[in-house]
Design an enzyme around this catalytic site. Structure first.
Site, PDB file in Angstrom:
ATOM      1  N   ARG A   1       0.811  -1.218   0.000  1.00 49.85           N
ATOM      2  CA  ARG A   1       0.000   0.000   0.000  1.00 49.85           C
ATOM      3  C   ARG A   1       0.848   1.274   0.000  1.00 49.85           C
ATOM      4  O   ARG A   1       0.342   2.370  -0.138  1.00 49.85           O
ATOM      5  CB  ARG A   1      -0.989  -0.009   1.159  1.00 49.85           C
ATOM      6  CG  ARG A   1      -0.363  -0.053   2.534  1.00 49.85           C
ATOM      7  CD  ARG A   1      -1.443   0.045   3.595  1.00 49.85           C
ATOM      8  NE  ARG A   1      -0.866   0.109   4.912  1.00 49.85           N
ATOM      9  CZ  ARG A   1      -1.260  -0.634   5.933  1.00 49.85           C
ATOM     10  NH1 ARG A   1      -2.232  -1.492   5.778  1.00 49.85           N
ATOM     11  NH2 ARG A   1      -0.695  -0.510   7.110  1.00 49.85           N
TER      12      ARG A   1
ATOM     13  N   ARG B   1       7.138   6.024  -6.494  1.00 47.42           N
ATOM     14  CA  ARG B   1       6.883   6.887  -7.654  1.00 47.42           C
ATOM     15  C   ARG B   1       8.188   7.346  -8.294  1.00 47.42           C
ATOM     16  O   ARG B   1       9.122   7.680  -7.571  1.00 47.42           O
ATOM     17  CB  ARG B   1       6.149   8.160  -7.219  1.00 47.42           C
ATOM     18  CG  ARG B   1       4.811   7.940  -6.647  1.00 47.42           C
ATOM     19  CD  ARG B   1       4.059   9.275  -6.631  1.00 47.42           C
ATOM     20  NE  ARG B   1       2.860   9.095  -5.820  1.00 47.42           N
ATOM     21  CZ  ARG B   1       2.674   9.660  -4.651  1.00 47.42           C
ATOM     22  NH1 ARG B   1       3.582  10.491  -4.167  1.00 47.42           N
ATOM     23  NH2 ARG B   1       1.570   9.439  -3.969  1.00 47.42           N
TER      24      ARG B   1
ATOM     25  N   ARG C   1      -3.329  -4.926  17.255  1.00 43.45           N
ATOM     26  CA  ARG C   1      -2.087  -4.207  17.596  1.00 43.45           C
ATOM     27  C   ARG C   1      -2.539  -2.890  18.199  1.00 43.45           C
ATOM     28  O   ARG C   1      -3.605  -2.361  17.867  1.00 43.45           O
ATOM     29  CB  ARG C   1      -1.243  -3.911  16.355  1.00 43.45           C
ATOM     30  CG  ARG C   1      -0.562  -5.087  15.760  1.00 43.45           C
ATOM     31  CD  ARG C   1       0.668  -5.549  16.506  1.00 43.45           C
ATOM     32  NE  ARG C   1       1.770  -4.601  16.465  1.00 43.45           N
ATOM     33  CZ  ARG C   1       2.798  -4.637  17.313  1.00 43.45           C
ATOM     34  NH1 ARG C   1       2.830  -5.542  18.285  1.00 43.45           N
ATOM     35  NH2 ARG C   1       3.784  -3.772  17.207  1.00 43.45           N
TER      36      ARG C   1
ATOM     37  N   ARG D   1       7.162   7.106  15.076  1.00 39.27           N
ATOM     38  CA  ARG D   1       7.105   8.436  14.485  1.00 39.27           C
ATOM     39  C   ARG D   1       6.778   9.501  15.514  1.00 39.27           C
ATOM     40  O   ARG D   1       6.289   9.194  16.604  1.00 39.27           O
ATOM     41  CB  ARG D   1       6.116   8.494  13.331  1.00 39.27           C
ATOM     42  CG  ARG D   1       4.764   7.937  13.637  1.00 39.27           C
ATOM     43  CD  ARG D   1       3.938   7.860  12.358  1.00 39.27           C
ATOM     44  NE  ARG D   1       2.631   7.310  12.652  1.00 39.27           N
ATOM     45  CZ  ARG D   1       1.730   6.995  11.757  1.00 39.27           C
ATOM     46  NH1 ARG D   1       1.967   7.198  10.478  1.00 39.27           N
ATOM     47  NH2 ARG D   1       0.565   6.493  12.100  1.00 39.27           N
TER      48      ARG D   1
ATOM     49  N   GLU E   1       4.862   7.964  18.894  1.00 39.71           N
ATOM     50  CA  GLU E   1       4.056   6.744  18.759  1.00 39.71           C
ATOM     51  C   GLU E   1       4.900   5.501  19.011  1.00 39.71           C
ATOM     52  O   GLU E   1       5.855   5.240  18.278  1.00 39.71           O
ATOM     53  CB  GLU E   1       3.492   6.639  17.339  1.00 39.71           C
ATOM     54  CG  GLU E   1       2.280   7.504  17.131  1.00 39.71           C
ATOM     55  CD  GLU E   1       1.579   7.201  15.818  1.00 39.71           C
ATOM     56  OE1 GLU E   1       0.944   8.125  15.301  1.00 39.71           O
ATOM     57  OE2 GLU E   1       1.684   6.057  15.307  1.00 39.71           O
TER      58      GLU E   1
ATOM     59  N   TYR F   1      -9.725  -3.099   9.287  1.00 41.27           N
ATOM     60  CA  TYR F   1      -9.032  -1.825   9.324  1.00 41.27           C
ATOM     61  C   TYR F   1      -9.707  -0.899   8.312  1.00 41.27           C
ATOM     62  O   TYR F   1      -9.554  -1.052   7.113  1.00 41.27           O
ATOM     63  CB  TYR F   1      -7.527  -1.931   9.022  1.00 41.27           C
ATOM     64  CG  TYR F   1      -6.937  -0.571   9.256  1.00 41.27           C
ATOM     65  CD1 TYR F   1      -6.505  -0.205  10.527  1.00 41.27           C
ATOM     66  CD2 TYR F   1      -6.951   0.407   8.265  1.00 41.27           C
ATOM     67  CE1 TYR F   1      -6.072   1.089  10.789  1.00 41.27           C
ATOM     68  CE2 TYR F   1      -6.530   1.690   8.529  1.00 41.27           C
ATOM     69  CZ  TYR F   1      -6.089   2.017   9.783  1.00 41.27           C
ATOM     70  OH  TYR F   1      -5.688   3.302  10.046  1.00 41.27           O
TER      71      TYR F   1
ATOM     72  N   ASP G   1     -10.294   3.001   7.019  1.00 44.84           N
ATOM     73  CA  ASP G   1     -10.018   4.427   7.076  1.00 44.84           C
ATOM     74  C   ASP G   1     -11.340   5.170   7.221  1.00 44.84           C
ATOM     75  O   ASP G   1     -12.412   4.608   6.973  1.00 44.84           O
ATOM     76  CB  ASP G   1      -9.299   4.870   5.790  1.00 44.84           C
ATOM     77  CG  ASP G   1      -7.785   4.690   5.906  1.00 44.84           C
ATOM     78  OD1 ASP G   1      -7.272   4.724   7.038  1.00 44.84           O
ATOM     79  OD2 ASP G   1      -7.125   4.526   4.857  1.00 44.84           O
TER      80      ASP G   1
END
Ligand code: FAD
Ligand code: UDP
Length: 369
Positions: free
Chosen positions: A173, A177, A250, A281, A302, A350, A352
């Site tokens: 995911r 590029r 998790r 992060r 985190e 999961y 979004d």
């Protein structure tokens, strides 16, 4: 006797959309939440004049115009584009992997062709025909240098497992590029609601009775009788008293602090990709709203962690054991015609935020067909 048409357990995005849509259609709705605030994981709280994403960074992105128009009824969005950085030891790289990353990494790379050649040349000594795990998939995609610096440590921290023991799909995911484009997402629409997510939820729940600090499971008898229908957005295994066993998750521990500086890291998200640093992060919340005017800043580190009963269930673990267990619970749920499971925890998916909106609207649409 039942006082309400619908009891909605959970005031997260899913529960709040259901509440709004049902209330609009004239139903009598009660929303309860065990937390002391509405909004579930999208909850934002103002600290030092900054909207803090209390349960982790939430960036709205979608390619679905219907969903985008829907959420824009409740808030105006700014033009935030997620462009995180990766920090590996003392080096800084742009994410997702793109021409900026490649040029920062290899001083002899300036064009897309040179970047492709470099990656091909690096991969040559590995000969991976068909990747069987995340390590092989990552090396196949971007070569060993990027894997070592930007993927290996971050992924091991995130999932608590070595990359060799993780499925390849996790990394799929992440965009790769060959353009100079630091936008982390490929979606058409993206932004952060001006004023914070909590305002959206408050608007949805306007005119609807909400009881906070109210755990359905602690008063199951009472709340099972209070409405003709129940929409349950907590964990599906908890509803059934874990009778077939626990679904696994998790979780993430967030350490949030106020710092006496107006600008700590210059960007909303910095991923720490080396294994030795325990957090994955650092989020600096003010950058989500381009708010450099406040003298202080709020940051959250985190720390991913394995989950035990009682912790916040953040990410479902969709392995074979849990998938099979979920099927048992879904089958059990079918025995109760006026009980509906929804949202990220009720469906054990999961999702979004944009997917949650779609799920909720489809569910409500389905009720009235
Ligand atoms: P939740 O928000 O979990 O709401 C469920 C509610 O039910 C909670 O308020 C809970 O307290 C309540 N509840 C549970 N059990 C009971 C009970 N027994 N009694 C009473 N109340 C109960 N999505 C994006 O689109 N972009 C992002 O950048 C993004 N970042 C994320 C970062 C993290 C760390 C996480 C965990 C998720 C992220 N998401 C993101 C996903 C997003 O959080 C979800 O799509 C959304 O919050 C799901 O809403 P929900 O209503 O299904 O669940
Ligand atoms: N990933 C990585 N390094 C990074 C960012 C992501 O290796 O700096 C990998 C990691 O395996 C992660 C996956 O890409 O689990 C998907 O990343 P994404 O940001 O989509 O998900 P999240 O980190 O929120 O799980």
């Amino acid at each position: 006797m039942a006082k309400y048409d619908y009891l909605i357990v959970g005031s997260g995005l899913y529960g709040s959309i259901c509440a709004y849509e049902l209330h609009k259609r004239g139903y009598k709705v009660l929303v309860i939440d065990k937390r002391n605030h509405v909004g579930g994981n999208v909850y934002t709280k103002e600290v030092e004049g900054i909207n803090v994403h209390v349960y982790g960074a939430h960036i709205f992105h979608t390619s679905n115009k219907e969903v985008w128009d829907y959420i824009n009824q409740f808030a105006e969005f700014n033009n935030f584009i997620n462009s995180p950085l990766a920090r590996y030891k003392n080096e800084i790289y742009n994410l997702p992997f793109n021409m900026n990353t490649f040029c920062e990494l290899w001083k002899d790379v300036k064009t897309p062709e040179e970047a492709r050649n470099k990656i091909e040349q690096e991969k040559k000594s590995y000969h991976i025909e068909e990747p069987h795990n995340l390590e092989e998939q990552a090396i196949n995609l971007v070569g060993p240098t990027i894997y070592e610096k930007l993927i290996k440590g971050y992924t091991a921290k995130q999932w608590g497992k070595d990359c060799k023991d993780l499925p390849a799909f996790i990394i799929k995911r992440l965009p790769v590029r060959f353009t100079f484009d630091n936008n982390y997402f490929n979606d058409i629409y993206q932004g952060i609601p001006i004023g914070g997510y909590t305002n959206i939820i408050n608007k949805m729940l306007e005119g609807i009775e909400v009881r906070l600090n109210t755990d359905f499971l602690k008063s199951k008898e009472e709340y099972s009788q209070i409405a003709h229908n129940i929409i349950y957005t907590g964990t599906i295994d908890s509803y059934f008293d874990y009778k077939f066993g626990n679904l696994e998750y998790r979780t993430v521990r967030l350490e949030t602090e106020v710092l006496d500086t107006p600008n700590y890291q210059g960007v909303a998200v910095v991923n720490y990709t080396e294994q030795e640093i325990p957090y994955t992060r650092i989020i600096e919340h003010k950058h989500f709203e381009f708010n450099l005017a406040t003298p202080k800043t709020v940051i959250s580190k985190e720390y991913p962690a394995s989950w035990k009963l009682g912790d916040e269930p953040y990410y479902p673990v969709n392995d074979q054991r849990n998938t099979e267990l979920l099927q048992k619970y879904l089958l059990e749920a079918k025995k109760y015609p006026n009980l509906y499971f929804g949202g990220r925890l009720g469906l054990y998916k999961y999702l979004d935020m944009d997917k949650v909106i779609l799920e909720a609207l489809n569910f409500i649409g389905g009720l009235h067909e």
